[in-house]
Design an enzyme around this catalytic site. Structure first.
Site, PDB file in Angstrom:
ATOM      1  N   ASP A  19       0.947  -1.043   0.080  1.00  0.00           N
ATOM      2  CA  ASP A  19       0.116  -0.041  -0.062  1.00  0.00           C
ATOM      3  C   ASP A  19       0.906   1.322   0.155  1.00  0.00           C
ATOM      4  O   ASP A  19       2.207   1.103  -0.411  1.00  0.00           O
ATOM      5  CB  ASP A  19      -1.067  -0.010   1.277  1.00  0.00           C
ATOM      6  CG  ASP A  19      -2.258   0.595   0.881  1.00  0.00           C
ATOM      7  OD1 ASP A  19      -2.003   1.993   1.065  1.00  0.00           O
ATOM      8  OD2 ASP A  19      -3.432  -0.208   0.614  1.00  0.00           O
ATOM      9  N   ARG A  41      -6.012  16.338   3.711  1.00  0.00           N
ATOM     10  CA  ARG A  41      -4.938  15.508   3.691  1.00  0.00           C
ATOM     11  C   ARG A  41      -3.534  15.780   3.353  1.00  0.00           C
ATOM     12  O   ARG A  41      -2.919  15.215   2.493  1.00  0.00           O
ATOM     13  CB  ARG A  41      -5.548  14.216   3.208  1.00  0.00           C
ATOM     14  CG  ARG A  41      -4.786  12.978   3.970  1.00  0.00           C
ATOM     15  CD  ARG A  41      -4.912  11.564   3.273  1.00  0.00           C
ATOM     16  NE  ARG A  41      -4.192  10.522   4.014  1.00  0.00           N
ATOM     17  CZ  ARG A  41      -3.927   9.186   3.521  1.00  0.00           C
ATOM     18  NH1 ARG A  41      -3.862   9.048   2.336  1.00  0.00           N
ATOM     19  NH2 ARG A  41      -3.593   8.387   4.108  1.00  0.00           N
ATOM     20  N   LYS A  88      -4.115  -0.734  -6.630  1.00  0.00           N
ATOM     21  CA  LYS A  88      -4.905  -0.199  -6.017  1.00  0.00           C
ATOM     22  C   LYS A  88      -5.056   1.444  -6.204  1.00  0.00           C
ATOM     23  O   LYS A  88      -4.034   2.054  -5.776  1.00  0.00           O
ATOM     24  CB  LYS A  88      -4.787  -0.444  -4.378  1.00  0.00           C
ATOM     25  CG  LYS A  88      -5.560   0.140  -3.499  1.00  0.00           C
ATOM     26  CD  LYS A  88      -5.602  -0.242  -2.057  1.00  0.00           C
ATOM     27  CE  LYS A  88      -6.372   0.579  -0.991  1.00  0.00           C
ATOM     28  NZ  LYS A  88      -5.969   0.127   0.337  1.00  0.00           N
ATOM     29  N   ASP A 125      -6.393   4.962  -5.519  1.00  0.00           N
ATOM     30  CA  ASP A 125      -7.062   5.684  -4.492  1.00  0.00           C
ATOM     31  C   ASP A 125      -7.206   6.940  -4.954  1.00  0.00           C
ATOM     32  O   ASP A 125      -6.783   7.459  -5.972  1.00  0.00           O
ATOM     33  CB  ASP A 125      -5.928   5.623  -3.437  1.00  0.00           C
ATOM     34  CG  ASP A 125      -6.662   5.703  -1.894  1.00  0.00           C
ATOM     35  OD1 ASP A 125      -7.886   6.156  -1.697  1.00  0.00           O
ATOM     36  OD2 ASP A 125      -5.949   5.355  -0.948  1.00  0.00           O
ATOM     37  N   ASP A 138     -12.769   1.758   4.976  1.00  0.00           N
ATOM     38  CA  ASP A 138     -11.531   1.799   5.790  1.00  0.00           C
ATOM     39  C   ASP A 138     -11.804   1.139   7.166  1.00  0.00           C
ATOM     40  O   ASP A 138     -10.779   0.827   8.005  1.00  0.00           O
ATOM     41  CB  ASP A 138     -10.973   3.023   6.014  1.00  0.00           C
ATOM     42  CG  ASP A 138      -9.789   3.610   4.918  1.00  0.00           C
ATOM     43  OD1 ASP A 138      -9.532   2.438   3.983  1.00  0.00           O
ATOM     44  OD2 ASP A 138      -9.451   4.730   4.804  1.00  0.00           O
TER      45      ASP A 138
END
Ligand code: DGJ
Length: 729
Positions: free
Chosen positions: A356, A433, A466, A468, A540
């Site tokens: 990740d 973020r 993945k 995101d 999550d």
């Protein structure tokens, strides 16, 4: 495909009346009818349970005008009502012509029946009475799944620009009904996505939407309207918009009981400049009718997603059991640490190992690095290849996390191209973020990302990414575009198209690549993204108590093969209490099983148990991922104390049942559970999974469905079991 003229005793397919002015779209269990009125308006004539005769459908006539305040045009069930004339109900389109006229007047011009993407398609062409605007309404019919897939295309046949200010995909009308209808939607937030919401339908409007630039988790582009239905039975209309950006669904009911659902790309801050000879096509709006309750809706959408939406060949292959390092290591990744995790994962039977966030330079926290998609030489002094080779050598696929639409201001990419993000020169750039959103509508940005990701995948032999997306779009400006005379309100659509283009290009170049859609969890779970991704990270939040609600909700849209679920550690920062590993596995095994716990900290006992459950999962995987899913007990209906989910093979030869009881404060006797979808006269062998010593039992399908089965649950909290049924005669 049926294109014949038979109206009496209609068969499934698209039927046109001999006068070429009305059509029946007939599926196995439903009929949708539409026709052209004398005035040239296209009216919906019926939608609901299948009617035996074409003559059951009335002619297309405008309703009688009730008063000058309740005019016929507003009352008429137009299949695509536009802003124009005396229309005051839901509208699907709004435009400004070059002379400033803000009124559309569409009349039926012609129709044809053809085929698109393997489904029969009715195309209806409407022309504006005064301007060179043609709108083509497309109706594809998925007879097997009782679905109608609609979209609208706007064609500017002239030279002057036409400004589209709203371009919904469709409007649907439900038969008039005064009471007892209910609206079901999905709502939530980060780490609490897709929870089922229900409210009675009364006169007025309900709007669900996203204005974030991404599908979102506050609401999902899905609705269901039922008439006293349960999970198992009753009339349900349902639908979903295949779009991964701003969307809007409006459900409006008149005091006299007519409900209209209109939706598509959100009109909020939307504009599309249709230059001369150009076209614009909306996303699909997929809708259906079921008489077998909410589970009936699930089966139909799941089948459609598997058969017509998900990319092939991956959609026909089992989705692999996954390990993801995020919860275990967060940003603290290294070749050695990941290799050790990979070894443990492989020993359990994991088939896909995913590294990740944290593998690229400066990514030791979420303040820096996004945009610089190079391997961090400090964390991976020998590059990524040794880890990829190790993972492949262990017999697993290799996956890696990326967030291509984003940059941190603290990144080489942002320092080199500060103009590549959405912004207004006079405004500060809002960070969330600690990141900003790249203007993926720009072709140079698309090319840059394609090039980088293509190399990352191609050079290293990456099997899975993945993808995101961790913040919404803000300050949606594009100064260069405006300076060149364009309308920057197009960015909401151009962004989504940009994402789709990048994904489509990568898939075309790497046909074996799989992609997971993630947006801080399940914020991008829609049929648009599913055309180019194979699975969705649902949330999550991996706490099983929360997960049962989240999985129940998202299962209205996503089949088991798409719904990503992980087993993680408890207790943890996020899950305060200890929850048995068995229960955690059972909850995650209902969808696409993954492990996210720190395997190096698991005891030998836990590892052995994990190995057992992964083996069990592989045995029941075809049922879980591709069976007909029945929610037998809804967690929403039991305040989360109970849940039971069954997945049945299409030929009813096999089934798997998951049962969960979180707590039993009243020490009640475990009730018998009535199953669904079995063959009544067949005998089934029922085996308790994970306990090879348990004696299998045999029952008839009828008994299992009507008498129910006694559940081998302990009296403790977090009791669960998995039953496997196989037809023996
Ligand atoms: C949000 C995702 O939902 C998580 O699974 C993880 O990938 C983090 N982003 C990484 O930053």
């Amino acid at each position: 495909m049926q294109t014949d003229q038979i109206i009496q005793g209609v068969t499934s397919g698209i039927h046109q009346q001999p006068d070429g002015k009305s059509w029946l779209l007939v599926t196995e269990y439903s009929t949708y009818a539409l026709g052209v009125s004398e005035e040239g308006l296209l009216l919906q004539l019926y939608w609901g349970a299948r009617l035996p005769l074409g003559t059951d459908i009335a002619a297309a006539r405008l309703p009688r005008e009730r008063s000058s305040q309740d005019v016929a045009l507003t009352l008429a069930p137009e299949v695509y009502p536009v802003m124009g004339g005396l229309r005051y109900g839901e509208i699907a389109a709004q435009a400004v012509f070059s002379d400033g006229t803000r009124d559309i007047d569409l009349r039926f011009a012609s129709a044809e029946i053809g085929e698109k993407q393997g489904l029969p398609e009715l195309r209806l062409h409407l022309r504006d009475a005064a301007y060179p605007l043609e709108v083509t309404l497309s109706y594809r019919v998925d007879s097997k799944n009782d679905l109608i897939i609609r979209a609208a295309s706007f064609h500017n046949l002239g030279d002057e620009e036409i400004l589209l200010e709203r371009a919904f995909s469709a409007a649907w009308h439900l038969p008039q009904q005064f009471s007892s209808r209910r609206l079901t939607t999905l709502a939530g937030h980060w780490a609490g996505e897709s929870r089922v919401q229900q409210q009675p339908i009364v006169a007025g409007s309900v709007q669900i939407e996203s204005r974030k630039g991404v599908t979102g988790s506050t609401a999902y582009p899905w609705f269901a309207i039922d008439t006293q239905a349960t999970e198992q039975q009753g009339e349900v209309y349902f639908g979903t918009i295949a779009w991964s950006g701003n969307w809007n669904l409006r459900i409006s009911t008149r005091i006299t009981g007519e409900t209209t659902i209109a939706g598509g790309i959100h009109e909020h801050d939307f504009a599309w400049v249709l230059a001369g000879k150009q076209s614009f096509t909306t996303p699909d709006f997929v809708a259906g009718f079921a008489e077998d309750g909410f589970n009936g809706g699930r089966h139909r959408l799941h089948n459609y997603v598997r058969q017509h939406v998900l990319p092939q060949p991956q959609a026909s292959q089992p989705r692999p059991v996954l390990y993801n390092s995020w919860e275990a290591t967060t940003f603290d990744v290294s070749e050695e640490g990941q290799s050790k995790l990979a070894e443990h994962a492989a020993a359990l039977g994991v088939e896909l190992f995913v590294v990740d966030d944290g593998w690229f330079p400066a990514r030791n926290h979420d303040h820096a690095g996004l945009g610089d998609w190079r391997v961090d030489p400090q964390k991976f002094p020998n590059g990524l290849q040794p880890l990829v080779d190790r993972v492949h050598g262990l017999g697993m696929q290799f996956g890696i996390w990326v967030e291509p639409e984003m940059v941190n201001p603290d990144s080489d990419l942002y320092r080199a191209h500060p103009d590549w993000i959405y912004h207004f020169p006079t405004r500060s750039r809002s960070e969330a973020r600690n990141q900003l959103v790249l203007n993926v509508g720009r072709q140079d940005v698309q090319e840059y990302l394609i090039d980088l990701l293509d190399k990352l995948i191609g050079d290293h032999g990456v099997d899975f990414i993945k993808w995101d997306m961790n913040r919404p779009i803000s300050e949606p400006g594009w100064p260069e575009y405006v300076a060149a005379g364009h309308n920057a309100r197009e960015i909401w659509v151009r962004h989504v198209e940009g994402v789709y283009t990048i994904m489509d290009t990568l898939r075309a170049r790497h046909p074996n690549l799989s992609i997971e859609s993630c947006a801080s969890g399940g914020s991008r779970a829609d049929l648009g993204i599913l055309e180019r991704t194979d699975q969705v990270w649902s949330s999550d939040n991996t706490h099983p108590d929360a997960r049962l609600f989240i999985q129940e909700g998202i299962s209205h849209i996503l089949p088991g093969r798409v719904m990503g679920d992980w087993v993680t550690d408890t207790p943890s920062d996020r899950v305060q209490n200890e929850i048995p590993l068995t229960y955690r596995f059972h909850v995650a095994m209902m969808g696409m099983l993954g492990i996210g716990g720190h395997l190096l900290h698991w005891s030998e006992e836990d590892l052995a148990e994990a190995r057992r459950w992964i083996a069990v999962y592989k045995q029941i995987r075809p049922l879980v991922q591709d069976g007909d899913q029945y929610w037998l007990i809804s967690p929403s209906a039991t305040a989360g104390d109970w849940a039971a989910v069954e997945s049945v093979a299409p030929d009813a030869s096999e089934a798997v049942v998951f049962v969960y009881r979180r707590t039993n404060p009243f020490w009640e006797t475990t009730p018998r559970l009535r199953l669904q979808g079995l063959t009544p006269n067949s005998t089934y062998r029922v085996q308790l999974m994970g306990q090879p010593d348990a004696e299998p039992q045999q029952y008839s399908g009828a008994s299992l469905m009507h008498q129910g089965i006694a559940l081998p649950l302990s009296r403790s909290s977090y009791a669960s079991c998995i039953l496997h049924l196989q037809k023996v005669s």
